[in-house]
Write a protein that holds these residues in place. Structure first.
Motif, PDB file in Angstrom:
ATOM      1  N   MET A 180       0.833  -1.203   0.000  1.00 57.00           N
ATOM      2  CA  MET A 180       0.000   0.000   0.000  1.00 57.00           C
ATOM      3  C   MET A 180       0.869   1.256   0.000  1.00 57.00           C
ATOM      4  O   MET A 180       0.604   2.207  -0.754  1.00 57.00           O
ATOM      5  CB  MET A 180      -0.933   0.004   1.207  1.00 57.00           C
ATOM      6  CG  MET A 180      -1.773   1.282   1.333  1.00 57.00           C
ATOM      7  SD  MET A 180      -2.817   1.616  -0.132  1.00 57.00           S
ATOM      8  CE  MET A 180      -4.110   0.395   0.140  1.00 57.00           C
ATOM      9  N   VAL A 181       1.906   1.279   0.819  1.00 56.67           N
ATOM     10  CA  VAL A 181       2.787   2.447   0.861  1.00 56.67           C
ATOM     11  C   VAL A 181       3.500   2.619  -0.482  1.00 56.67           C
ATOM     12  O   VAL A 181       3.654   3.742  -0.981  1.00 56.67           O
ATOM     13  CB  VAL A 181       3.799   2.328   2.009  1.00 56.67           C
ATOM     14  CG1 VAL A 181       4.801   3.480   1.972  1.00 56.67           C
ATOM     15  CG2 VAL A 181       3.068   2.318   3.354  1.00 56.67           C
ATOM     16  N   GLY A 281      -6.538   2.225   2.856  1.00 54.71           N
ATOM     17  CA  GLY A 281      -6.965   1.490   4.037  1.00 54.71           C
ATOM     18  C   GLY A 281      -6.439   0.064   4.053  1.00 54.71           C
ATOM     19  O   GLY A 281      -5.493  -0.270   3.333  1.00 54.71           O
ATOM     20  N   PHE A 282      -7.076  -0.753   4.858  1.00 60.16           N
ATOM     21  CA  PHE A 282      -6.675  -2.160   4.978  1.00 60.16           C
ATOM     22  C   PHE A 282      -7.881  -2.968   5.436  1.00 60.16           C
ATOM     23  O   PHE A 282      -8.529  -2.609   6.402  1.00 60.16           O
ATOM     24  CB  PHE A 282      -5.557  -2.314   6.023  1.00 60.16           C
ATOM     25  CG  PHE A 282      -4.657  -3.493   5.812  1.00 60.16           C
ATOM     26  CD1 PHE A 282      -3.385  -3.333   5.305  1.00 60.16           C
ATOM     27  CD2 PHE A 282      -5.081  -4.774   6.113  1.00 60.16           C
ATOM     28  CE1 PHE A 282      -2.533  -4.418   5.107  1.00 60.16           C
ATOM     29  CE2 PHE A 282      -4.249  -5.863   5.931  1.00 60.16           C
ATOM     30  CZ  PHE A 282      -2.974  -5.692   5.420  1.00 60.16           C
ATOM     31  N   ASP A 283      -8.212  -4.023   4.714  1.00 53.08           N
ATOM     32  CA  ASP A 283      -9.273  -4.999   5.024  1.00 53.08           C
ATOM     33  C   ASP A 283     -10.099  -5.335   3.790  1.00 53.08           C
ATOM     34  O   ASP A 283     -10.390  -6.480   3.533  1.00 53.08           O
ATOM     35  CB  ASP A 283     -10.264  -4.539   6.124  1.00 53.08           C
ATOM     36  CG  ASP A 283      -9.642  -4.548   7.499  1.00 53.08           C
ATOM     37  OD1 ASP A 283      -8.647  -5.275   7.694  1.00 53.08           O
ATOM     38  OD2 ASP A 283     -10.136  -3.813   8.370  1.00 53.08           O
ATOM     39  N   ASP A 284     -10.542  -4.283   3.063  1.00 47.51           N
ATOM     40  CA  ASP A 284     -11.560  -4.406   2.019  1.00 47.51           C
ATOM     41  C   ASP A 284     -12.853  -4.965   2.608  1.00 47.51           C
ATOM     42  O   ASP A 284     -13.430  -5.924   2.110  1.00 47.51           O
ATOM     43  CB  ASP A 284     -11.104  -5.273   0.843  1.00 47.51           C
ATOM     44  CG  ASP A 284     -12.006  -5.067  -0.383  1.00 47.51           C
ATOM     45  OD1 ASP A 284     -12.550  -3.951  -0.528  1.00 47.51           O
ATOM     46  OD2 ASP A 284     -12.179  -6.012  -1.169  1.00 47.51           O
ATOM     47  N   SER A 285     -13.309  -4.330   3.668  1.00 45.31           N
ATOM     48  CA  SER A 285     -14.605  -4.657   4.260  1.00 45.31           C
ATOM     49  C   SER A 285     -15.696  -3.898   3.513  1.00 45.31           C
ATOM     50  O   SER A 285     -15.420  -3.144   2.576  1.00 45.31           O
ATOM     51  CB  SER A 285     -14.615  -4.248   5.741  1.00 45.31           C
ATOM     52  OG  SER A 285     -14.509  -2.831   5.859  1.00 45.31           O
ATOM     53  N   MET A 298      -6.299  -2.728   1.110  1.00 43.44           N
ATOM     54  CA  MET A 298      -5.706  -4.047   0.970  1.00 43.44           C
ATOM     55  C   MET A 298      -6.741  -5.086   1.374  1.00 43.44           C
ATOM     56  O   MET A 298      -7.285  -5.020   2.484  1.00 43.44           O
ATOM     57  CB  MET A 298      -4.468  -4.197   1.855  1.00 43.44           C
ATOM     58  CG  MET A 298      -3.314  -3.266   1.501  1.00 43.44           C
ATOM     59  SD  MET A 298      -2.730  -3.389  -0.199  1.00 43.44           S
ATOM     60  CE  MET A 298      -2.262  -5.107  -0.293  1.00 43.44           C
ATOM     61  N   ARG A 299      -7.009  -6.020   0.508  1.00 45.40           N
ATOM     62  CA  ARG A 299      -8.040  -7.038   0.770  1.00 45.40           C
ATOM     63  C   ARG A 299      -7.470  -8.178   1.600  1.00 45.40           C
ATOM     64  O   ARG A 299      -6.470  -8.792   1.237  1.00 45.40           O
ATOM     65  CB  ARG A 299      -8.593  -7.581  -0.537  1.00 45.40           C
ATOM     66  CG  ARG A 299      -9.608  -8.731  -0.359  1.00 45.40           C
ATOM     67  CD  ARG A 299     -10.184  -9.134  -1.693  1.00 45.40           C
ATOM     68  NE  ARG A 299     -10.989  -8.060  -2.250  1.00 45.40           N
ATOM     69  CZ  ARG A 299     -11.276  -7.937  -3.551  1.00 45.40           C
ATOM     70  NH1 ARG A 299     -10.793  -8.822  -4.422  1.00 45.40           N
ATOM     71  NH2 ARG A 299     -12.015  -6.923  -3.976  1.00 45.40           N
ATOM     72  N   LEU A 331      -4.048  -5.768  -3.237  1.00 47.96           N
ATOM     73  CA  LEU A 331      -4.339  -4.350  -3.392  1.00 47.96           C
ATOM     74  C   LEU A 331      -5.601  -4.162  -4.230  1.00 47.96           C
ATOM     75  O   LEU A 331      -5.709  -4.689  -5.337  1.00 47.96           O
ATOM     76  CB  LEU A 331      -3.159  -3.640  -4.062  1.00 47.96           C
ATOM     77  CG  LEU A 331      -3.349  -2.151  -4.387  1.00 47.96           C
ATOM     78  CD1 LEU A 331      -3.485  -1.331  -3.106  1.00 47.96           C
ATOM     79  CD2 LEU A 331      -2.181  -1.639  -5.235  1.00 47.96           C
ATOM     80  N   VAL A 332      -6.545  -3.387  -3.706  1.00 45.61           N
ATOM     81  CA  VAL A 332      -7.783  -3.070  -4.414  1.00 45.61           C
ATOM     82  C   VAL A 332      -7.815  -1.568  -4.623  1.00 45.61           C
ATOM     83  O   VAL A 332      -7.963  -0.793  -3.660  1.00 45.61           O
ATOM     84  CB  VAL A 332      -9.033  -3.532  -3.631  1.00 45.61           C
ATOM     85  CG1 VAL A 332     -10.303  -3.168  -4.390  1.00 45.61           C
ATOM     86  CG2 VAL A 332      -8.979  -5.016  -3.362  1.00 45.61           C
TER      87      VAL A 332
END
Length: 337
Positions: A180-181, A281-285, A298-299, A331-332
């Motif tokens: 992500m970074v 962000g992080f999760d892909d909720s 991030m999924r 990565l999404v």
């Protein structure tokens, strides 16, 4: 008056006769299928369907010393099960994976010390065959107590301090954060801040480490804030970061709920996303598609994490050594970065 005779309940002997195998073979199939050929197992399964045989759970429990149930132990406040979509996805996935094996899931909420004591007493009393330990914080006595109790258990995420004693299934937080970074840097962003998770959680520790490693010499401790994974904490942390350094042009946030809060703070401050500040962000909720703009994130493979946790736990219940699995993230890219 004419009485209608009740239909006799099918027995293991009926299944054995229909399948053309011994009673012992049927018993082995019902108890996990070890030492049974695929052809014999298929014949028994077909005979079970044909005869309508149903396992007597009480008799099976007495014979195998098993309850046929597994605890989903969530060590967070009750409302988080409904507020944080990650937990509901893990719960749903675990329930489905257990149902496929004809096992039941027992949900135990244990956010406070008193609740954790009651949960441990329930587990140690033999009411479940094993534990899926979710959202455990380092330093919690509960983790140590479960390990010491020898009750089969598998953690969701790296159990900090107990990696060598407790099996686990984790997303690759370190590489996910780095990716992500790297994505944000690839957009030309230079002042990349982060809102990290709690320092007593594996995601809080490892995603921050990934951020630090990817930035290398460009890492600046002044651009780091911590939240509690809640939306309000993300908003507060983003306000602090903007006050500390108005030149911030990107922020990596350790989960989607805090990222949504960060977007709220940026909007209030008159900053455009992503034109002025890119947000990852992080999760892909489900939260990621509900923000404005939609969140780049991030999924985590939650369905697979649940399935692997159940698989590893059942192996431990059968006497195998605990194992650990780390699953890749993805990565999404959406509109926020």
């Amino acid at each position: 008056m004419t009485t209608v005779p009740s239909r006799r309940r099918p027995t293991i002997d009926d299944v054995a006769e229909a399948a053309g195998v011994s009673r012992g073979t049927v018993s082995r199939v019902l108890n996990g299928g070890r030492w049974v050929s695929q052809d014999a197992k298929a014949a028994v399964d077909a005979a079970i369907r044909k005869t309508g045989y149903r396992v007597n759970p009480h008799a099976r429990s007495l014979a195998t010393n098993r309850t046929g149930s597994v605890a989903f132990l969530l060590t967070e406040d009750h409302q988080l099960l409904f507020e944080d979509p990650n937990f509901s996805m893990l719960l749903t996935g675990a329930a489905q994976a257990l149902a496929e094996r004809q096992l039941s899931l027992v949900l135990i909420m244990a956010g406070s010390a008193a609740e954790q004591e009651r949960a441990l007493a329930y587990i140690e009393a033999g009411h479940v065959d094993g534990v899926l330990l979710v959202s455990a914080h380092s330093g919690q006595r509960l983790i140590s107590d479960i390990v010491d109790s020898k009750v089969p258990a598998i953690a969701c995420g790296i159990p900090l301090g107990f990696q060598k004693r407790l099996g686990y299934v984790a997303a690759d937080d370190l590489e996910g954060a780095r990716e992500m970074v790297a994505h944000l840097r690839g957009l030309g962003r230079e002042r990349i801040a982060t809102i990290a998770g709690p320092e007593d959680t594996p995601g809080g520790v490892t995603r921050l480490e990934g951020y630090r490693l990817e930035l290398g010499e460009a890492f600046d401790e002044r651009l780091v804030r911590h939240g509690d994974y809640g939306r309000a904490s993300g908003e507060a942390a983003m306000r602090e970061l903007l006050e500390a350094d108005p030149t911030i042009d990107a922020v990596f946030v350790a989960n989607d709920r805090m990222a949504a809060g960060a977007i709220d703070a940026l909007r209030t401050a008159g900053r455009r996303v992503p034109e002025d500040v890119a947000v990852g962000g992080f999760d892909d909720s489900s939260i990621a598609v509900g923000t404005d703009p939609a969140l780049t994130t991030m999924r985590q493979p939650f369905e697979r994490i649940s399935a692997e946790m159940v698989r590893l736990l059942l192996q431990v219940i059968e006497g195998e050594r605990p194992a650990a699995i780390t699953l890749p993230t993805e990565l999404v890219v959406r509109d926020s970065a």
